[in-house]
Design an enzyme around this catalytic site. Structure first.
Site, mmCIF file in Angstrom:
data_model
loop_
_atom_site.group_PDB
_atom_site.id
_atom_site.type_symbol
_atom_site.label_atom_id
_atom_site.label_comp_id
_atom_site.label_asym_id
_atom_site.label_seq_id
_atom_site.Cartn_x
_atom_site.Cartn_y
_atom_site.Cartn_z
ATOM 1 C CG MET A 1 -10.312 0.471 -2.519
ATOM 2 S SD MET A 1 -8.962 -0.480 -1.797
ATOM 3 C CE MET A 1 -9.110 -0.023 -0.049
ATOM 4 N N GLY B 1 -5.011 -8.305 5.731
ATOM 5 C CA GLY B 1 -4.316 -7.412 6.662
ATOM 6 C C GLY B 1 -4.547 -7.838 8.092
ATOM 7 C CG HIS C 1 -3.748 -0.371 -3.275
ATOM 8 N ND1 HIS C 1 -4.526 -0.566 -2.164
ATOM 9 C CD2 HIS C 1 -4.445 0.479 -4.069
ATOM 10 C CE1 HIS C 1 -5.630 0.154 -2.267
ATOM 11 N NE2 HIS C 1 -5.614 0.785 -3.425
ATOM 12 C CG ASP D 1 -2.036 -0.979 1.114
ATOM 13 O OD1 ASP D 1 -2.271 -1.748 2.052
ATOM 14 O OD2 ASP D 1 -2.672 -0.988 0.052
HETATM 15 C C1 DX5 Z 1 -6.672 -0.144 3.411
HETATM 16 C C2 DX5 Z 1 -5.491 -1.028 3.159
HETATM 17 C C3 DX5 Z 1 -5.627 -2.503 3.289
HETATM 18 C C4 DX5 Z 1 -6.402 -3.163 4.341
HETATM 19 C C5 DX5 Z 1 -5.646 -3.641 5.559
HETATM 20 O O1 DX5 Z 1 -6.388 1.107 2.844
HETATM 21 O O2 DX5 Z 1 -5.185 -0.829 1.786
HETATM 22 O O3 DX5 Z 1 -4.353 -3.041 3.205
HETATM 23 O O4 DX5 Z 1 -7.454 -2.418 4.820
HETATM 24 O O5 DX5 Z 1 -6.262 -4.801 6.045
HETATM 25 P P1 DX5 Z 1 -7.381 -4.830 7.198
HETATM 26 O O6 DX5 Z 1 -8.552 -4.045 6.686
HETATM 27 O O7 DX5 Z 1 -7.688 -6.287 7.385
HETATM 28 O O8 DX5 Z 1 -6.775 -4.210 8.440
HETATM 29 ZN ZN ZN Z 2 -4.379 -1.901 -0.453
#
Ligand code: DX5
Ligand code: ZN
Length: 221
Positions: free
Chosen positions: A138, A199, A67, A36
């Site tokens: 998303m 995540g 991303h 990210d």
């Molecule tokens: C959100 C992030 C994701 C994700 C993380 O912007 O891009 O990588 O939400 O995982 P979670 O939602 O499981 O904490």
């Molecule tokens: Zn992401």
């Protein structure tokens, strides 16, 4: 249904156990590392810059699932040293020249993916679906880990899967990103997603990493 793939969200990884984590992913055949990149302008957060991407590349052969949550990504693709095997997703909301940016990703040897925020309609990318290998839906508003699923995104996944299948693009993958718990992953899989960004909801939480990977694989196989 396209084969399920896990894409761990590395922004959620424990930086002080990164080597152990990535070696675990290598042993378990994890196909991507979800990186990210956040610029503090398109999303209200700063995360994982160009040097981090370079070091990940040096450290492991696992392909990147980049991303890009950044404004005007078309001028910045070279910053990340994209290469064949990588997925590179850009947000439809961040460029006025989406088709040109997607074509440029392809010209750099990487696989183009277009990303949509929860409130951005499928119509925003309908004319670019021929230029992508995947669409990133998303399932939370981008920027932070630990958020809750935006519920209407499940129906959006289904509508996108139908749109792709009805237009002969049944090989175009659907990636989901945000609050991918085991329970939500089952619903997302049924809706037609096949790449799961994992995540804090799935992998980076208490318990053994290999147990979490096994639970996911058992669920979606
Ligand atoms: C959100 C992030 C994701 C994700 C993380 O912007 O891009 O990588 O939400 O995982 P979670 O939602 O499981 O904490
Ligand atoms: Zn992401």
């Amino acid at each position: 249904m396209l084969p399920p793939k896990l894409s761990p969200s590395m922004m959620c990884a424990d930086l002080f156990r990164l080597e152990e984590t990535i070696r675990c992913f290598e042993r378990n055949g994890v196909p991507y590392l979800h990186i990210d990149v956040m610029d503090g302008s398109f999303v209200p957060n700063l995360m994982l810059g160009t040097e981090t991407v370079r070091q990940f590349r040096q450290f492991t052969a696992i392909p990147m699932d980049l991303h890009l949550m950044i404004e005007d990504p078309g001028d910045k693709l070279e910053w990340f040293g994209v290469k064949s095997g990588d997925y590179v997703s850009v947000h439809a909301e961040t460029t006025r020249h989406l088709q040109r940016v997607l074509a440029k990703i392809r010209s750099l040897g990487a696989r183009p993916m277009v990303a949509l925020n929860p409130a951005t309609p499928l119509g925003a990318v309908e004319e670019a679906l021929a230029d992508v290998d995947a669409v990133l839906v998303m399932t939370v508003n981008p920027g932070y880990a630990g958020q809750k699923l935006v519920p209407q995104t499940l129906d959006k996944i289904s509508r996108l899967r139908k749109l792709l299948d009805d237009t002969g693009l049944d090989q175009v993958e659907i990636e989901v990103d945000g609050n991918v718990t085991l329970e939500n992953a089952a619903k997302m899989r049924l809706a037609g997603a096949n790449i799961f960004v994992a995540g804090t909801s799935l992998l980076f939480r208490p318990g053994g990493m290999e147990d979490h990977i096994r639970a996911f694989n058992d669920l979606v196989k």
